[in-house]
Design a protein around this motif. Structure first.
Motif, short mmCIF file in Angstrom:
data_model
loop_
_atom_site.label_atom_id
_atom_site.label_comp_id
_atom_site.label_asym_id
_atom_site.label_seq_id
_atom_site.Cartn_x
_atom_site.Cartn_y
_atom_site.Cartn_z
N PRO A 1 0.75 -1.18 0.03
CA PRO A 1 -0.04 0.10 0.08
C PRO A 1 0.92 1.25 0.08
O PRO A 1 1.02 2.08 0.97
CB PRO A 1 -0.71 -0.01 1.28
CG PRO A 1 0.37 -0.94 2.36
CD PRO A 1 0.89 -1.87 1.30
N THR A 2 1.46 1.60 -1.12
CA THR A 2 2.27 2.73 -1.47
C THR A 2 1.64 3.53 -2.62
O THR A 2 0.68 3.19 -3.03
CB THR A 2 3.81 2.33 -1.72
OG1 THR A 2 3.80 1.57 -3.14
CG2 THR A 2 4.37 1.56 -0.66
N PRO A 3 2.07 4.72 -2.79
CA PRO A 3 1.41 5.52 -3.88
C PRO A 3 1.48 4.68 -5.03
O PRO A 3 0.58 4.74 -5.77
CB PRO A 3 2.41 6.69 -3.96
CG PRO A 3 2.69 7.04 -2.53
CD PRO A 3 2.96 5.75 -1.96
N GLU B 1 10.10 -9.54 1.45
CA GLU B 1 9.13 -10.46 0.71
C GLU B 1 9.22 -10.28 -0.88
O GLU B 1 9.27 -11.16 -1.62
CB GLU B 1 7.62 -10.74 1.19
CG GLU B 1 7.53 -11.22 2.60
CD GLU B 1 6.19 -11.27 2.94
OE1 GLU B 1 5.84 -11.55 4.26
OE2 GLU B 1 5.13 -10.67 2.36
N HIS B 2 9.59 -8.96 -1.25
CA HIS B 2 9.70 -8.50 -2.58
C HIS B 2 11.19 -9.07 -3.26
O HIS B 2 11.35 -8.93 -4.31
CB HIS B 2 9.50 -7.02 -2.96
CG HIS B 2 10.19 -6.28 -2.17
ND1 HIS B 2 10.58 -6.36 -0.94
CD2 HIS B 2 11.57 -5.45 -2.77
CE1 HIS B 2 11.48 -5.41 -0.61
NE2 HIS B 2 11.96 -4.85 -1.77
N LEU B 3 11.86 -9.57 -2.50
CA LEU B 3 13.19 -9.99 -2.88
C LEU B 3 13.42 -11.27 -3.11
O LEU B 3 14.23 -11.82 -3.79
CB LEU B 3 14.24 -9.69 -1.56
CG LEU B 3 14.33 -8.16 -1.27
CD1 LEU B 3 15.30 -7.88 -0.22
CD2 LEU B 3 14.40 -7.17 -2.29
N GLY C 1 11.91 -6.20 -9.71
CA GLY C 1 11.85 -6.63 -8.45
C GLY C 1 10.98 -5.58 -7.75
O GLY C 1 11.41 -5.56 -6.41
N ARG C 2 10.26 -4.67 -8.24
CA ARG C 2 9.62 -3.63 -7.23
C ARG C 2 8.14 -3.89 -7.34
O ARG C 2 7.75 -4.66 -8.20
CB ARG C 2 9.92 -2.27 -7.81
CG ARG C 2 11.52 -2.19 -7.88
CD ARG C 2 11.96 -1.05 -6.78
NE ARG C 2 13.17 -1.44 -6.47
CZ ARG C 2 14.42 -0.70 -6.24
NH1 ARG C 2 14.22 0.69 -6.46
NH2 ARG C 2 15.49 -0.86 -5.87
N LEU C 3 7.30 -3.22 -6.44
CA LEU C 3 5.80 -3.33 -6.50
C LEU C 3 5.40 -2.07 -7.02
O LEU C 3 6.05 -1.09 -6.73
CB LEU C 3 5.39 -3.86 -4.91
CG LEU C 3 5.85 -4.93 -4.59
CD1 LEU C 3 5.96 -5.06 -3.04
CD2 LEU C 3 5.12 -6.22 -5.23
N PRO C 4 4.18 -1.96 -7.49
CA PRO C 4 3.39 -2.95 -7.97
C PRO C 4 3.65 -3.86 -9.21
O PRO C 4 4.48 -3.19 -10.17
CB PRO C 4 1.98 -2.64 -8.00
CG PRO C 4 2.48 -1.17 -8.70
CD PRO C 4 3.63 -0.80 -8.07
N PHE D 1 4.61 -5.11 -15.41
CA PHE D 1 5.33 -4.30 -14.30
C PHE D 1 5.44 -2.83 -14.82
O PHE D 1 5.15 -2.56 -16.05
CB PHE D 1 6.81 -4.89 -14.06
CG PHE D 1 7.94 -4.59 -14.76
CD1 PHE D 1 8.17 -5.34 -15.83
CD2 PHE D 1 8.71 -3.67 -14.77
CE1 PHE D 1 9.02 -5.38 -16.96
CE2 PHE D 1 9.85 -3.41 -15.60
CZ PHE D 1 9.97 -4.12 -16.64
N GLU D 2 5.80 -2.06 -13.83
CA GLU D 2 5.89 -0.58 -13.83
C GLU D 2 4.12 -0.12 -13.75
O GLU D 2 3.42 -0.11 -14.91
CB GLU D 2 6.41 0.02 -15.27
CG GLU D 2 7.88 -0.12 -15.34
CD GLU D 2 8.46 0.58 -13.97
OE1 GLU D 2 7.85 1.82 -14.00
OE2 GLU D 2 9.29 0.38 -13.33
N SER D 3 4.05 0.82 -12.91
CA SER D 3 2.43 1.02 -12.49
C SER D 3 1.93 1.69 -13.68
O SER D 3 0.69 1.51 -13.98
CB SER D 3 2.58 1.85 -11.30
OG SER D 3 3.21 3.08 -11.34
N GLY D 4 2.70 2.64 -14.47
CA GLY D 4 2.33 3.43 -15.46
C GLY D 4 1.84 2.49 -16.89
O GLY D 4 0.82 2.60 -17.23
N1 GSH Z 1 8.62 2.85 -11.48
C1 GSH Z 1 7.99 1.66 -10.50
C2 GSH Z 1 8.46 2.09 -9.03
C3 GSH Z 1 8.35 0.75 -8.38
C4 GSH Z 1 8.75 0.92 -6.92
O1 GSH Z 1 9.67 1.73 -6.73
N2 GSH Z 1 8.12 0.38 -5.90
C5 GSH Z 1 8.61 0.42 -4.37
C6 GSH Z 1 7.44 0.49 -3.62
S1 GSH Z 1 6.46 1.84 -3.92
C7 GSH Z 1 9.37 -0.70 -4.12
O2 GSH Z 1 9.01 -2.12 -4.78
N3 GSH Z 1 10.13 -0.59 -3.34
C8 GSH Z 1 11.11 -1.80 -2.86
C9 GSH Z 1 12.49 -1.70 -3.36
O3 GSH Z 1 12.69 -0.71 -3.65
O4 GSH Z 1 13.14 -2.80 -3.18
C10 GSH Z 1 6.51 1.74 -10.82
O5 GSH Z 1 6.08 3.01 -10.63
O6 GSH Z 1 5.91 0.77 -10.61
#
Ligand code: GSH
Length: 247
Positions: A8-10, A37-39, A50-53, A70-73
């Protein structure tokens, strides 16, 4: 069915809002980023970055095997396409505006403000240069956004995925102690969007309290999972740049 790999982040809320707005069937798979958990390697199959969402559509456009996105956009664009162009203007001028503001959010408003959050809230204290640099850049972009919303009701004149991408990041400025009242056109737009039932549902999943405070207290393990060695190693980076006390 769409699996939503979610926190639950932006960036996560952009996708949960769009799913509520469109009514697409989905299930949230929640990740605890502090626990790393995302790792996990299996998540790399969903998002190579490796990032969410991220999402996996089990009934993808065009058929075939489940499609990870992947990539929210890119996820917002995909979900719009999946629903016959929902929340993307049909008018070519407005459509281009929606694309422009979506790219602006993805390339500038989110990442630069994200750095402000990092240096104000998470980095070792006393680093005046990056705090000033990213807070100023955040304020500059808030002025840009405010001017746009002085001339148009929504970013692309009608409510679109550009607003859904930008709104959660406007909401996030409170965590770096900025007051939206200083940007009255943003405030007007923000309140209109906040009143949408789908937005209330999409943002109903709250951050854990330890990430909601101005200066979250992270254990060394949580720090490493978010910003340090554990996070880097999960992406295959073995040779680390070191800065005392930061990795
Ligand atoms: N540009 C990516 C950014 C994604 C991102 O940085 N997500 C953060 C959470 S908001 C994340 O997964 N952080 C965990 C990490 O950096 O390892 C998107 O818009 O989806």
């Amino acid at each position: 069915m769409i699996d939503v790999h979610f926190t639950p982040t932006p960036n996560g809320h952009k996708v949960s809002i769009m799913l509520e707005e469109t009514g697409l069937p989905h299930r949230l798979i929640s990740y605890d980023m502090l626990a790393g958990e995302h790792l996990r390697p299996e998540f790399r199959a969903v998002n190579p970055n490796g990032r969410l969402p991220a999402i996996v559509d089990h009934d993808p456009i065009g058929g075939g095997p489940p499609l990870p996105v992947f990539e929210s956009g890119a996820i917002l664009l995909y979900l719009s396409e999946k629903t016959g162009g929902a929340f993307m203007p049909v008018d070519p001028r407005r459509r281009s505006q929606a694309q422009q503001w979506l790219m602006w959010q993805m390339a500038s408003f989110g990442p630069m403000q994200g750095q402000a959050h990092h240096f104000v809230r998470y980095a070792p204290e006393g680093q005046a240069y990056p705090v000033t640099r990213y807070m100023n850049e955040t304020r500059r972009m808030l002025a840009v956004l405010d001017r746009r919303l002085a001339e148009a009701e929504f970013l692309a004149e009608e409510y679109s995925i550009a607003d859904m991408a930008t709104w959660p990041w406007a909401r996030a400025i409170r965590a770096i102690e900025l007051d939206m009242a200083d940007w009255p056109n943003i405030k007007r737009w923000f309140d209109v969007i906040e009143a949408r039932p789908a937005v209330a549902r999409g943002t109903g999943v709250k951050n854990p309290p330890n990430l909601s405070s101005i200066r979250p207290q992270l254990t060394p393990e949580a720090w490493s999972n978010l910003f340090g060695e554990n996070m880097l190693k999960s992406s295959g980076v073995e040779s680390l740049s070191r800065s005392d006390g930061m990795i």
